[in-house]
Design a protein around this motif. Structure first.
Motif, PDB file in Angstrom:
ATOM      1  N   GLU A  61       0.832  -1.211   0.000  1.00 42.40           N
ATOM      2  CA  GLU A  61       0.000   0.000   0.000  1.00 42.40           C
ATOM      3  C   GLU A  61       0.864   1.258   0.000  1.00 42.40           C
ATOM      4  O   GLU A  61       0.555   2.232  -0.698  1.00 42.40           O
ATOM      5  N   LYS A  62       1.942   1.238   0.764  1.00 43.91           N
ATOM      6  CA  LYS A  62       2.847   2.392   0.809  1.00 43.91           C
ATOM      7  C   LYS A  62       3.533   2.584  -0.537  1.00 43.91           C
ATOM      8  O   LYS A  62       3.630   3.706  -1.044  1.00 43.91           O
ATOM      9  N   ALA A  63       4.007   1.494  -1.142  1.00 44.60           N
ATOM     10  CA  ALA A  63       4.661   1.580  -2.452  1.00 44.60           C
ATOM     11  C   ALA A  63       3.684   2.107  -3.505  1.00 44.60           C
ATOM     12  O   ALA A  63       4.040   2.948  -4.332  1.00 44.60           O
ATOM     13  N   THR A  64       2.461   1.627  -3.471  1.00 43.67           N
ATOM     14  CA  THR A  64       1.452   2.067  -4.435  1.00 43.67           C
ATOM     15  C   THR A  64       1.180   3.560  -4.282  1.00 43.67           C
ATOM     16  O   THR A  64       1.119   4.296  -5.267  1.00 43.67           O
ATOM     17  N   ALA A  65       1.030   4.024  -3.054  1.00 43.00           N
ATOM     18  CA  ALA A  65       0.749   5.440  -2.803  1.00 43.00           C
ATOM     19  C   ALA A  65       1.890   6.327  -3.286  1.00 43.00           C
ATOM     20  O   ALA A  65       1.659   7.352  -3.944  1.00 43.00           O
ATOM     21  N   ILE A  66       3.123   5.941  -2.984  1.00 38.57           N
ATOM     22  CA  ILE A  66       4.273   6.757  -3.389  1.00 38.57           C
ATOM     23  C   ILE A  66       4.455   6.710  -4.903  1.00 38.57           C
ATOM     24  O   ILE A  66       4.680   7.746  -5.542  1.00 38.57           O
ATOM     25  N   ARG A  67       4.358   5.527  -5.504  1.00 41.71           N
ATOM     26  CA  ARG A  67       4.485   5.409  -6.964  1.00 41.71           C
ATOM     27  C   ARG A  67       3.463   6.290  -7.667  1.00 41.71           C
ATOM     28  O   ARG A  67       3.778   7.047  -8.575  1.00 41.71           O
ATOM     29  N   ASN A  68       2.200   6.188  -7.243  1.00 42.87           N
ATOM     30  CA  ASN A  68       1.152   6.969  -7.884  1.00 42.87           C
ATOM     31  C   ASN A  68       1.376   8.466  -7.717  1.00 42.87           C
ATOM     32  O   ASN A  68       1.121   9.236  -8.644  1.00 42.87           O
TER      33      ASN A  68
END
Length: 173
Positions: A61-68
């Motif tokens: 979830e953290k990776a997805t938020a930062i990537r987006n």
């Protein structure tokens, strides 16, 4: 593959679940290096990472938020404006918001590390030109690329990339 309806993680072909896995003691010891940050890192970076990941509980979830966040708010550029700044990463994140893949990879890894997710920058080649006669893909310097991998306990290193992909036609020889 989509995670929670978000963008795919480039190059990752496995399935991630929301199940929380715990790293073994040996994994935890090995991963400490990949969670470390420079002592002189500006605190604004950690604040930005925390703001981007509010409500995110898992590494994915953290990776997805930062990537987006990076994909939606930054632009790809081969110009080196950030490189002339006293702190190129700060300039990239808070001023110019433009840069090449090394800026995106560095920012992504530092932001992930700031919220406790082990991450590392990886370099190699992406794309290439298909040589029909030789039946091989030819890579040149312009195919050089940097991306990241972040660690998910129970799965391992996850390949990820926050660099906006340029839509260019495939080249052939």
């Amino acid at each position: 593959m989509k995670i929670d309806g978000m963008l795919p993680m480039y190059g990752f072909s496995g399935e991630l679940t929301d199940a929380q896995h715990t790293a073994t003691a040996k994994e935890s010891e090995m991963l400490e290096h990949f969670k470390s940050l420079p002592d002189n890192l500006d605190g604004q970076i950690a604040q930005l990472a925390s703001k981007m990941t509010v409500g995110a509980t898992s590494a994915s979830e953290k990776a997805t938020a930062i990537r987006n966040f990076l994909l939606q708010n930054f632009q790809f550029s081969v110009e080196q404006r950030n490189g002339l700044a006293g702190d190129p990463l700060m300039s990239f994140l808070f001023k110019d918001r433009r840069g090449h893949c090394e800026y995106f990879a560095s920012a992504f890894a530092v932001l992930l590390r700031s919220v406790g997710v082990p991450a590392r920058v990886v370099g190699g080649y992406q794309g290439g030109i298909w040589d029909q006669n030789g039946q091989v893909v030819v890579f040149t310097g312009k195919n050089a690329h940097a991306w990241i991998e972040w660690y998910l306990a129970g799965v391992g290193w996850v390949v990820d990339d926050a660099t906006p992909m340029l839509s260019a036609p495939r080249e052939t020889l």
